[in-house]
Design an enzyme around this catalytic site. Structure first.
Site: not given
Ligand code: IPE
Ligand code: IPE
Ligand code: MG
Length: 228
Positions: A12, A16, A29, A60, A178
Site C-alpha cells: 500500500d 501517496r 504503481h 479496487n 487494517r
Molecule cells: C489494499 O489497499 C489493496 C491492495 C494493496 C491491492 P487499498 O489502498 O485498496 O485499501 P484501503 O482502501 O486503504 O482499505
Molecule cells: C496500493 O497503493 C496499490 C493498489 C491498491 C493497487 P495505493 O494505490 O492504494 O496507494 P495509496 O494508498 O492511494 O497511497
Molecule cells: Mg491504498
C-alpha cells in the site's frame, strides 16, 4: 523453516508515494512493481517459501478506469518481463482471485504461466481481483456443488481459490492498519507488521526490520509459554 514459511504483503501507498513526488498515481504503481521485483529474491534468501502480494482487490474496481486499466496492464508487463526469471529460479507462479474479469487472451496467458511453473517449490502468489470474502464464498459454493455436507477445515481449504499454507507474517506498508479484505481465512494466526514506509520505498532493510520483529514475537497459538 523456523516458523517463517509464508510471508504476505499488502503493498500500500503507491498513490501517496507518487503524489508526494508530484507525479501521477500510475508512476507510483510502476515504482511499486519494481519494489516487488526486488523483494522477491531477497525474501526467498531469507527463508520464506511462499510470498503473497496483494496486487488488486475486489474493492479496487471503484477507482477511476484509467488507474484500474493501468494497474492491470502493469501486472501483465511484469508477467512478460519475469516469466524467464521464474523458470531460471524455479519459482512457481500462482494467481489467486477471480480471473473471469480478464479477456480470454489475458486469462490464458496467466493460466499458461501458472501451468508452466506448477512443479517448482518456491511460490510467488499474486492476489488479483481478490477479496478474502470472495475467497471464502468461492469455497462455500464449491463445497455446496461437491455435495460434502459436513466439511472439515481441510475440505474448506481445498475449495478456496488456492490451498495455501497459513500466513506467518503479514506486512502492510504506508501506515494503514487494517486488512482491507486480505486473506481472512489464511491470516487467522498471522503476525501483523505495519510500517509507515510507502510500498515503492520498501526494500531489504525494511524487510529485515520486519523479520527482526517477527522473530522477537512469541507465537503462542492459544497455548501458554511457561506452564507451571
Ligand atoms: C489494499 O489497499 C489493496 C491492495 C494493496 C491491492 P487499498 O489502498 O485498496 O485499501 P484501503 O482502501 O486503504 O482499505
Ligand atoms: C496500493 O497503493 C496499490 C493498489 C491498491 C493497487 P495505493 O494505490 O492504494 O496507494 P495509496 O494508498 O492511494 O497511497
Ligand atoms: Mg491504498
Amino acid at each position: 523453516m523456523d516458523g517463517l514459511n509464508h510471508v504476505a504483503f499488502i503493498m500500500d501507498g503507491n498513490g501517496r508515494w507518487a503524489k508526494a513526488k508530484g507525479m501521477p498515481r500510475i508512476n507510483g504503481h510502476k515504482a511499486g512493481a519494481r519494489a516487488m521485483e526486488q523483494i522477491v529474491p531477497y525474501a526467498f534468501t531469507k527463508g520464506a517459501t511462499v510470498l503473497s502480494f496483494y496486487a488488486f482487490s475486489t474493492e479496487n474496481w471503484s477507482r477511476p478506469k484509467d488507474e484500474v486499466n493501468g494497474i492491470i496492464k502493469l501486472l501483465f508487463w511484469l508477467l512478460d518481463k519475469n516469466l524467464s526469471y521464474l523458470h531460471e529460479n524455479q519459482i512457481r507462479l500462482l494467481v489467486t482471485g477471480d480471473l473471469s474479469c480478464l479477456s480470454k487472451v489475458r486469462r490464458e496467458k496467466v493460466l499458461n504461466a501458472i501451468n508452466a511453473t506448477k512443479d517448482y517449490k518456491k511460490t510467488v502468489n499474486i492476489l488479483f481481483n481478490y477479496g478474502g470474502k470472495s475467497d471464502i464464498m468461492h469455497a462455500v459454493h464449491g463445497l455446496i456443488d461437491s455435495g460434502i455436507k459436513r466439511p472439515t477445515e481441510a475440505d474448506f481449504e481445498n475449495y478456496l481459490y488456492n490451498n495455501l499454507p497459513p500466513v506467518d507474517l503479514l506486512i502492510r506498508t504506508s501506515g494503514e492498519m487494517r486488512l482491507s479484505n486480505f486473506m481472512l481465512w489464511q491470516c487467522a494466526y498471522a503476525e501483523l507488521y505495519f510500517t509507515k514506509t510507502y510500498w515503492p520505498d520498501f526494500g531489504k532493510e525494511d524487510y529485515d526490520k520486519a523479520l527482526e520483529e517477527f522473530y522477537g514475537r512469541n507465537r503462542r497459538f492459544g497455548a501458554i509459554t511457561n506452564p507451571k
